[in-house]
Motif scaffolding. Sequence first.
Motif, PDB file in Angstrom:
ATOM      1  N   LEU A   1     -16.586   4.168 -24.142  1.00 28.72           N
ATOM      2  CA  LEU A   1     -17.003   3.122 -23.204  1.00 28.72           C
ATOM      3  C   LEU A   1     -16.905   3.621 -21.761  1.00 28.72           C
ATOM      4  O   LEU A   1     -17.778   3.332 -20.936  1.00 28.72           O
ATOM      5  N   TYR A   2     -15.867   4.394 -21.448  1.00 28.24           N
ATOM      6  CA  TYR A   2     -15.742   4.953 -20.106  1.00 28.24           C
ATOM      7  C   TYR A   2     -16.886   5.912 -19.805  1.00 28.24           C
ATOM      8  O   TYR A   2     -17.423   5.945 -18.683  1.00 28.24           O
ATOM      9  N   PHE A   3     -17.287   6.707 -20.801  1.00 30.13           N
ATOM     10  CA  PHE A   3     -18.418   7.604 -20.616  1.00 30.13           C
ATOM     11  C   PHE A   3     -19.683   6.803 -20.271  1.00 30.13           C
ATOM     12  O   PHE A   3     -20.433   7.148 -19.345  1.00 30.13           O
ATOM     13  N   GLU A   4     -19.913   5.726 -21.000  1.00 29.24           N
ATOM     14  CA  GLU A   4     -21.103   4.913 -20.760  1.00 29.24           C
ATOM     15  C   GLU A   4     -21.034   4.222 -19.398  1.00 29.24           C
ATOM     16  O   GLU A   4     -22.058   4.084 -18.704  1.00 29.24           O
ATOM     17  N   MET A   5     -19.851   3.801 -18.983  1.00 30.31           N
ATOM     18  CA  MET A   5     -19.702   3.197 -17.653  1.00 30.31           C
ATOM     19  C   MET A   5     -19.970   4.219 -16.560  1.00 30.31           C
ATOM     20  O   MET A   5     -20.610   3.909 -15.537  1.00 30.31           O
ATOM     21  N   ASN A   6     -19.519   5.451 -16.766  1.00 30.67           N
ATOM     22  CA  ASN A   6     -19.838   6.513 -15.801  1.00 30.67           C
ATOM     23  C   ASN A   6     -21.344   6.697 -15.679  1.00 30.67           C
ATOM     24  O   ASN A   6     -21.880   6.851 -14.574  1.00 30.67           O
ATOM     25  N   GLN A   7     -22.020   6.699 -16.808  1.00 27.50           N
ATOM     26  CA  GLN A   7     -23.469   6.886 -16.791  1.00 27.50           C
ATOM     27  C   GLN A   7     -24.170   5.750 -16.056  1.00 27.50           C
ATOM     28  O   GLN A   7     -25.145   5.982 -15.325  1.00 27.50           O
ATOM     29  N   LEU A   8     -23.682   4.529 -16.223  1.00 27.94           N
ATOM     30  CA  LEU A   8     -24.282   3.397 -15.513  1.00 27.94           C
ATOM     31  C   LEU A   8     -24.044   3.488 -14.008  1.00 27.94           C
ATOM     32  O   LEU A   8     -24.927   3.161 -13.208  1.00 27.94           O
ATOM     33  N   ILE A   9     -22.859   3.944 -13.624  1.00 23.78           N
ATOM     34  CA  ILE A   9     -22.580   4.123 -12.193  1.00 23.78           C
ATOM     35  C   ILE A   9     -23.531   5.154 -11.604  1.00 23.78           C
ATOM     36  O   ILE A   9     -24.098   4.953 -10.517  1.00 23.78           O
ATOM     37  N   HIS A  10     -23.726   6.252 -12.322  1.00 19.21           N
ATOM     38  CA  HIS A  10     -24.622   7.296 -11.815  1.00 19.21           C
ATOM     39  C   HIS A  10     -26.090   6.900 -11.915  1.00 19.21           C
ATOM     40  O   HIS A  10     -26.925   7.419 -11.165  1.00 19.21           O
ATOM     41  N   ALA A  11     -26.412   5.974 -12.802  1.00 21.15           N
ATOM     42  CA  ALA A  11     -27.800   5.509 -12.914  1.00 21.15           C
ATOM     43  C   ALA A  11     -28.166   4.580 -11.760  1.00 21.15           C
ATOM     44  O   ALA A  11     -29.263   4.675 -11.210  1.00 21.15           O
ATOM     45  N   TRP A  12     -27.233   3.699 -11.366  1.00 21.92           N
ATOM     46  CA  TRP A  12     -27.543   2.696 -10.355  1.00 21.92           C
ATOM     47  C   TRP A  12     -27.002   3.045  -8.973  1.00 21.92           C
ATOM     48  O   TRP A  12     -27.423   2.456  -7.978  1.00 21.92           O
ATOM     49  N   ASN A  13     -26.051   3.951  -8.892  1.00 22.71           N
ATOM     50  CA  ASN A  13     -25.547   4.481  -7.621  1.00 22.71           C
ATOM     51  C   ASN A  13     -25.022   3.448  -6.622  1.00 22.71           C
ATOM     52  O   ASN A  13     -25.360   3.508  -5.432  1.00 22.71           O
TER      53      ASN A  13
END
Length: 592
Positions: A531-543
């Motif tokens: 879940l943390y990996f996916e949250m990181n990806q969302l942060i980097h997707a939306w910036n």
Amino acid sequence: MTLRLAVAALLLSLLCAGSVSAQPQEKVLRMFLSNSETGLDPASASDNATLSLLENLFDPLLRYDYLARPALLRANTALAMPEISADGLTYTFRLRPGIYFTPDPAFKGSKREMTAQDYVYSIKRLYDPALKSPWAYMFEGKLAGDEALRKNFNIDTPIAGLQAPQRYLLRIRLTAPDNNFLFYLATPATGVVAREVIEAYPGQAGNHPVGTGPFMVKQWKRSDRITLLANPYSSAVFQGTPGSNPEDQVIAAALNGKRLPRVDRVEVRIAEEFQGRMLGFLNAEYDYLEQIPESMTGMVVADGQLKPALAARGIVLSRFPVLQTYYMWMNMTDPVVGGYGMDKLALRRAIALAYNNAEDIALLKKGFAIKAESPLPPNVLGYDPDYRSPVPYDPLLANALLDRHGYTRRDPDGFRRTPDNRPLTLTMHSEATVGGRLRDEFWRKCLTAIGLRIVFKSDKKTEIIKASRLGTVQMFESNWIADFPDGDNFYQLLYGPNAGRANYARFDLPAYNQRYEQARLLRHGPQRQQLYFEMNQLIHAWNPWVPLTHVLSGDLRHPWLKNYKRHPVELTQWRYLDVDVALRARSVGAGR
């Protein structure tokens, strides 16, 4: 005068001189805070300067073991760690009798003992809408029956989740298991206050700090200096769990079984300018300095080592991996950089791509940092050493992205205009310090390279934080130091319901919120890690953030300071520190 009388007078003078010199000299710890303090109310304060003071004035139920690594909680005002029910919902604390609040007129001359009911009152205060406590998130919706407080706050409303059935017995019941709940009970926000004091000074509790901690306020000149005295009622006794480190063993031997604090007073100044802090330390005005200012590193370090002249004075340099993340956030509700449309996403992504982390670390942080790949610093539960940000430093890609999404037209001076051909100016708040101005020039260089105009609005950090909570700041480079050593403490900074509190970016993405809510119910392990990996990806997707760096703090201390050890979570060590007064006098005298 006869010879016998003269000899007698001489002996008397020698005896008197000896009795004066035998008097113990006052032990004074001299310290600084890098920012002005705000009101000293545990329920309201959130800046590090104020929290540093609150740590020493107020007592939470638990504290961190000074020496244990990784960080370990231990009882503070409780007799022991709590009894936890099999379902993980009920925590029972038995409090240590004989703990007293420091004197205040609100007690009408009585010596006021702290009881379990004081913790009930103190935690309920976090729900008070008038306080707008940035710490309410730690309890809201988690204590059984707290909807009564959230819907129609009244401090006297009883709830099942907070009960004091006996004078020294506190029972807390949750609505669902929370793996980080004990960490919350070690934060300054849960420091115990007395109802009589809060009610004696309506709306002014922050100006009248009365706690049970190791120190009490003697003098306070706002935004300038504050003097703390050892609390005469303090009954705290040191207990520590040293590891194999020889320095830890020395500290344990010096402190185990000793009453805290060890010094008589702490004299604290506000030193907002980097140069003032460094010169103050070198002139022995401060006993230690944590985190050598980036712009001052060359004054004390050469080739990664303390300069020989300073080492000859007995000064010690140590490096400490701080549980801290520097990030630049962008306000997702701002009309210029905010929103979830592709054009605004492209703008934020381009800003992130323009950030030159290598230059930041080498030139501004002088090598005392590592690149932040995600919100989590090393040594926090959930940190993945193999994770890499998918948003690298790439100004060419940033320019191409802006061109593709309509930021093609330019002003006569070469700066880009919006897709609908309006002038485009970014506004970043910054601290009114030498370091703040250096950061301004760094960001100007990065963003000018991709055709973006930026202006800077300088102010004190405390004022910027206030404006950030109101949503009136567009961009700001901030940092977060862990309140507790778990990833949840960092990922909550982007949780939608925390907007207007710690979520300064006002990021509110359902996909992120859902994963955060799932993750916070899990213990550290593979499922939460995914879940943390996916949250990181969302942060980097939306910036909403540009993760910047994790600090490697370069810390300096004078040889007369004893028992010093940097803690990964707590902000200060004042209660444990001791001062060799004679060595300080000799060292300072030799330096003149």
